[in-house]
Design a protein around this motif. Structure first.
Motif, PDB file in Angstrom:
ATOM      1  N   TRP A   1       0.823  -1.206   0.000  1.00 41.11           N
ATOM      2  CA  TRP A   1       0.000   0.000   0.000  1.00 41.11           C
ATOM      3  C   TRP A   1       0.862   1.263   0.000  1.00 41.11           C
ATOM      4  O   TRP A   1       0.551   2.231  -0.705  1.00 41.11           O
ATOM      5  CB  TRP A   1      -0.897  -0.044   1.229  1.00 41.11           C
TER       6      TRP A   1
ATOM      7  N   TYR B   1       1.902   2.943  -3.431  1.00 41.08           N
ATOM      8  CA  TYR B   1       1.123   3.778  -4.350  1.00 41.08           C
ATOM      9  C   TYR B   1       1.422   5.254  -4.107  1.00 41.08           C
ATOM     10  O   TYR B   1       1.510   6.044  -5.048  1.00 41.08           O
ATOM     11  CB  TYR B   1      -0.386   3.522  -4.252  1.00 41.08           C
TER      12      TYR B   1
ATOM     13  N   CYS C   1       2.667   7.759  -7.082  1.00 38.92           N
ATOM     14  CA  CYS C   1       1.929   8.891  -7.645  1.00 38.92           C
ATOM     15  C   CYS C   1       2.401  10.247  -7.142  1.00 38.92           C
ATOM     16  O   CYS C   1       2.103  11.271  -7.774  1.00 38.92           O
ATOM     17  CB  CYS C   1       0.436   8.724  -7.393  1.00 38.92           C
TER      18      CYS C   1
ATOM     19  N   LYS D   1      -9.223  -2.975  -6.569  1.00 39.84           N
ATOM     20  CA  LYS D   1      -7.984  -3.077  -7.343  1.00 39.84           C
ATOM     21  C   LYS D   1      -8.174  -2.756  -8.823  1.00 39.84           C
ATOM     22  O   LYS D   1      -7.396  -1.976  -9.389  1.00 39.84           O
ATOM     23  CB  LYS D   1      -7.349  -4.458  -7.162  1.00 39.84           C
TER      24      LYS D   1
ATOM     25  N   LEU E   1      -8.712   0.941  -9.079  1.00 42.55           N
ATOM     26  CA  LEU E   1      -7.466   1.659  -8.798  1.00 42.55           C
ATOM     27  C   LEU E   1      -6.524   1.569  -9.993  1.00 42.55           C
ATOM     28  O   LEU E   1      -5.913   2.568 -10.391  1.00 42.55           O
ATOM     29  CB  LEU E   1      -6.796   1.083  -7.548  1.00 42.55           C
TER      30      LEU E   1
ATOM     31  N   ALA F   1      -5.209   4.776 -11.998  1.00 45.15           N
ATOM     32  CA  ALA F   1      -3.761   5.025 -11.957  1.00 45.15           C
ATOM     33  C   ALA F   1      -3.148   5.007 -13.349  1.00 45.15           C
ATOM     34  O   ALA F   1      -2.369   5.907 -13.701  1.00 45.15           O
ATOM     35  CB  ALA F   1      -3.080   3.986 -11.069  1.00 45.15           C
TER      36      ALA F   1
ATOM     37  N   SER G   1      -8.032   7.990  -8.066  1.00 47.53           N
ATOM     38  CA  SER G   1      -7.204   6.887  -7.559  1.00 47.53           C
ATOM     39  C   SER G   1      -6.951   7.026  -6.066  1.00 47.53           C
ATOM     40  O   SER G   1      -6.887   6.023  -5.342  1.00 47.53           O
ATOM     41  CB  SER G   1      -5.879   6.822  -8.321  1.00 47.53           C
TER      42      SER G   1
ATOM     43  N   TYR H   1      -7.456   4.322  -3.212  1.00 51.35           N
ATOM     44  CA  TYR H   1      -6.277   3.977  -2.416  1.00 51.35           C
ATOM     45  C   TYR H   1      -6.559   4.111  -0.923  1.00 51.35           C
ATOM     46  O   TYR H   1      -6.274   3.218  -0.121  1.00 51.35           O
ATOM     47  CB  TYR H   1      -5.142   4.898  -2.850  1.00 51.35           C
TER      48      TYR H   1
ATOM     49  N   TRP I   1       5.098   6.595 -12.137  1.00 45.58           N
ATOM     50  CA  TRP I   1       3.762   6.355 -11.593  1.00 45.58           C
ATOM     51  C   TRP I   1       3.256   4.972 -12.003  1.00 45.58           C
ATOM     52  O   TRP I   1       2.823   4.168 -11.173  1.00 45.58           O
ATOM     53  CB  TRP I   1       2.836   7.459 -12.084  1.00 45.58           C
TER      54      TRP I   1
ATOM     55  N   THR J   1       3.132   1.495  -9.476  1.00 46.03           N
ATOM     56  CA  THR J   1       1.759   1.080  -9.173  1.00 46.03           C
ATOM     57  C   THR J   1       1.625  -0.437  -9.221  1.00 46.03           C
ATOM     58  O   THR J   1       0.725  -1.014  -8.595  1.00 46.03           O
ATOM     59  CB  THR J   1       0.777   1.739 -10.160  1.00 46.03           C
TER      60      THR J   1
ATOM     61  N   PRO K   1       1.568  -2.124  -5.387  1.00 45.64           N
ATOM     62  CA  PRO K   1       0.303  -2.282  -4.643  1.00 45.64           C
ATOM     63  C   PRO K   1      -0.693  -3.190  -5.356  1.00 45.64           C
ATOM     64  O   PRO K   1      -1.463  -3.899  -4.695  1.00 45.64           O
ATOM     65  CB  PRO K   1      -0.228  -0.849  -4.522  1.00 45.64           C
TER      66      PRO K   1
END
Length: 458
Positions: free
Chosen positions: A32, A35, A39, A111, A114, A118, A153, A157, A221, A225, A228
Motif C-alpha cells: 500500500w 502507491y 503517484c 484493485k 485503482l 492510476a 485513484s 487507495y 507512476w 503502481t 500495490p
C-alpha cells in the motif's frame, strides 16, 4: 504531493474487521505504501514544478498579438490557461470520485478500479512528452485527465486503509505512506534537477529535458503502481442493487444532511475549505509566478520546491509543539497570518532575485504541513463518535469540491489585469476570509456538541 493537498490519516475509518493474520496484513501495508511512492512524483515534478511554466510557454507560443489563445473560440489569456485547466480538472474529479467510491463499495473490486484510474493518469502524464510547439490544447487535456485520475485513484487507495490496518496501527501506517510519498517526490526532483541543469551534456535541448521530466513522472507512476496491485487484495462484499452513481451521491448527501444538525462542525469545515483552497492554489501556481513574473529559471524552482518539502516536515512538528502550548486554533490563525504576509511579500518581490524567492519558499514550508495537519486534527474532535468514516469522506470530497475556486480566481485575475502580481495577491482573500470564519467558531462548544471530550487546549 497529492499534494499537497490529499491526506491519509488515522481515525477516518472504522476499525478493521478483516481477519488476515499479522504477516499478511503487513505485506499488504508494505504494498500500500508504494502507491504514494508511485503517484507523489506527479504532484511534485509535474503539477508543482514543470508543467505550469512549460504549458504557459506553449500557450504563449500559440497566442495572438494580444497574448490570447482561443480554445473552441473562447478568448483566454495564455497565462491563465494552466490555472483554468487545474480548476476544470477538479470539477471533473468531483463528478467522478463518488461514482468510483460507490462502485468500489458496491462490488468490492477496488484493485481494478485503482488500476484503471492510476494507469489512465500515468498514460496522460507520459503523453506530455509530446507537448511541444503550439499544442496547448493537448497539454490542457492531458493535465485535466491526469489530475482527475489522480484524485479518483486516491479515493480508492485510501479505501484500502481500514482493511489493511487495525485501528491502533492506522496512524503509523498512514504516516509511513506519507513518508514514502515525500521520499519519492524529493528523489525524483533531484534526478530532474540533474537532467535539467545538465541537459547540454546529455545532448538535449532545454525543452526536451522538460518533456522527459514530465513523461518520466508518468512512467514512474505506472511502474511502481504494480507493487500495490500485486500485494493488495479485494474483499468480497454483499452486493447492492443500487447503482454506483446513485449510491455515491446519496451517501454524501445523507452525511451532509446529518452535518446540518451540527452547525458548529459545518462552520469549522467551511472555514477550512476556504483557507485550504488558498493554500492549494499558492502551491500549484507558485512555479508559474516565479517563472513568468519573477524571471526565475527552472533550477531555482526545483530547488525551491525541494526546500519546501524538507521544511514542511519540520514545520509540521514545530507547529504541533506550538499547538500544545497555545492551542491548535490560535496556531492555525497564526499560520494564516503568515500565509497572508507571504502573499503580500510575493507581490512586492523583485524580479531576478532567487534569494528572496527561497526565503518565501522557506516560509511556505514552515507553515504548509502544520496548518493542514492541525486542521485535520481539529476536525477529528468535531466528528461524532462512530461516524468517522462518513464525516472524513465528506471532508475529503468537500475539500476537493471547493479547490477549483482558487485557481479560477487566480486565472480570472490574470485574465482581467494581465499581471501575475495582481493574480497572486488576489489569493489573500482566501486566507483573510478563512481566518475570520475560523475565529468565529467556538471550538469548545463544537467539540462538546459532537459528543467528544473537550481537550485542555484546542
Amino acid at each position: 504531493m497529492s499534494g499537497g493537498t490529499t491526506g491519509k490519516t488515522g481515525g477516518r475509518t472504522p476499525p478493521s474487521r478483516d481477519g488476515a493474520d499479522p504477516s499478511a496484513r503487513r505485506r499488504e501495508q508494505r504494498g500500500w505504501y508504494f502507491y504514494d511512492f508511485a503517484c507523489s512524483v506527479y504532484s511534485t515534478s509535474v503539477l508543482t514544478v514543470f508543467l505550469g511554466p512549460y504549458l504557459t510557454s506553449v500557450a504563449e507560443a500559440a497566442s495572438d498579438g494580444d497574448g490570447f489563445v482561443h480554445p473552441f473560440g473562447i478568448p483566454v489569456r495564455a497565462g491563465s490557461l494552466f490555472a483554468y485547466s487545474v480548476s476544470l480538472s477538479v470539477i471533473v474529479a468531483i463528478v467522478l470520485m463518488p461514482v468510483a467510491g460507490a462502485a468500489a463499495d458496491r462490488t468490492g473490486r477496488k484493485k481494478p478500479l485503482l488500476a484503471a484510474a492510476a494507469y489512465t493518469g500515468a498514460a496522460a502524464t507520459a503523453g506530455m512528452f509530446f507537448l511541444d510547439g503550439e499544442r496547448y490544447l493537448l497539454g490542457a487535456f492531458l493535465l485535466i485527465v491526469a489530475n482527475a485520475s489522480l484524485s479518483v485513484s486516491m479515493v480508492l487507495y485510501n479505501a484500502f486503509l481500514p482493511q489493511i490496518a487495525q485501528a491502533d496501527e492506522r496512524d503509523a501506517v498512514s504516516s509511513r505512506g506519507w513518508a514514502f510519498g515525500y521520499t519519492s517526490g524529493a528523489f525524483v526532483l533531484v534526478l530532474n534537477l540533474v537532467l535539467y541543469t545538465g541537459h547540454d551534456g546529455f545532448g538535449l535541448s532545454e525543452t526536451e529535458a522538460v518533456r522527459i521530466c514530465l513523461a518520466s513522472a508518468g512512467l514512474w507512476w505506472g511502474a511502481f503502481t504494480l507493487v500495490p496491485l500485486r500485494r493488495l487484495r479485494d474483499r468480497r462484499v454483499a452486493r447492492s442493487g443500487e447503482g454506483a452513481v446513485g449510491s455515491g451521491w446519496k451517501q454524501l448527501r445523507d452525511t451532509l444532511r446529518d452535518m446540518r444538525r451540527r452547525p458548529l462542525t459545518l462552520s469549522f469545515l467551511l472555514a477550512y475549505l476556504v483557507y485550504n483552497d488558498g493554500v492549494q492554489t499558492v502551491i500549484s501556481q507558485a512555479s508559474v509566478y516565479g517563472s513568468k513574473e519573477l524571471g526565475l529559471d527552472q533550477t531555482t524552482l526545483i530547488t525551491a520546491v525541494l526546500l519546501v518539502q524538507v521544511l514542511a516536515v519540520a514545520g509540521a512538528l514545530g507547529m504541533g509543539r506550538l499547538a500544545r502550548t497555545h492551542g491548535a486554533k490560535r496556531t492555525i490563525l497564526g499560520s494564516l497570518a503568515v500565509w497572508t504576509a507571504i502573499l503580500a511579500a510575493a507581490y512586492f518581490l523583485p524580479a531576478d532575485t532567487p534569494v528572496f524567492f527561497y526565503v518565501l519558499a522557506a516560509a511556505i514550508g514552515l507553515v504548509l504541513g502544520g496548518s493542514q495537519a492541525l486542521s485535520r486534527s481539529l476536525f477529528s474532535h468535531l466528528v461524532p463518535p462512530g461516524k468517522e468514516a462518513e464525516y472524513f469522506s465528506a471532508y475529503e470530497m468537500s475539500d476537493r469540491g471547493l479547490s477549483w475556486l482558487g485557481p479560477l480566481v487566480f486565472g480570472l485575475a490574470y485574465q482581467l489585469t494581465g499581471s501575475y502580481r495582481e493574480a497572486i495577491v488576489s489569493l489573500v482573500v482566501f486566507f483573510v476570509v478563512g481566518a475570520a470564519l475560523l475565529a468565529r467558531v467556538p471550538l469548545r462548544a463544537a467539540v462538546a456538541a459532537a459528543g467528544n471530550p473537550v481537550p485542555a487546549r484546542i
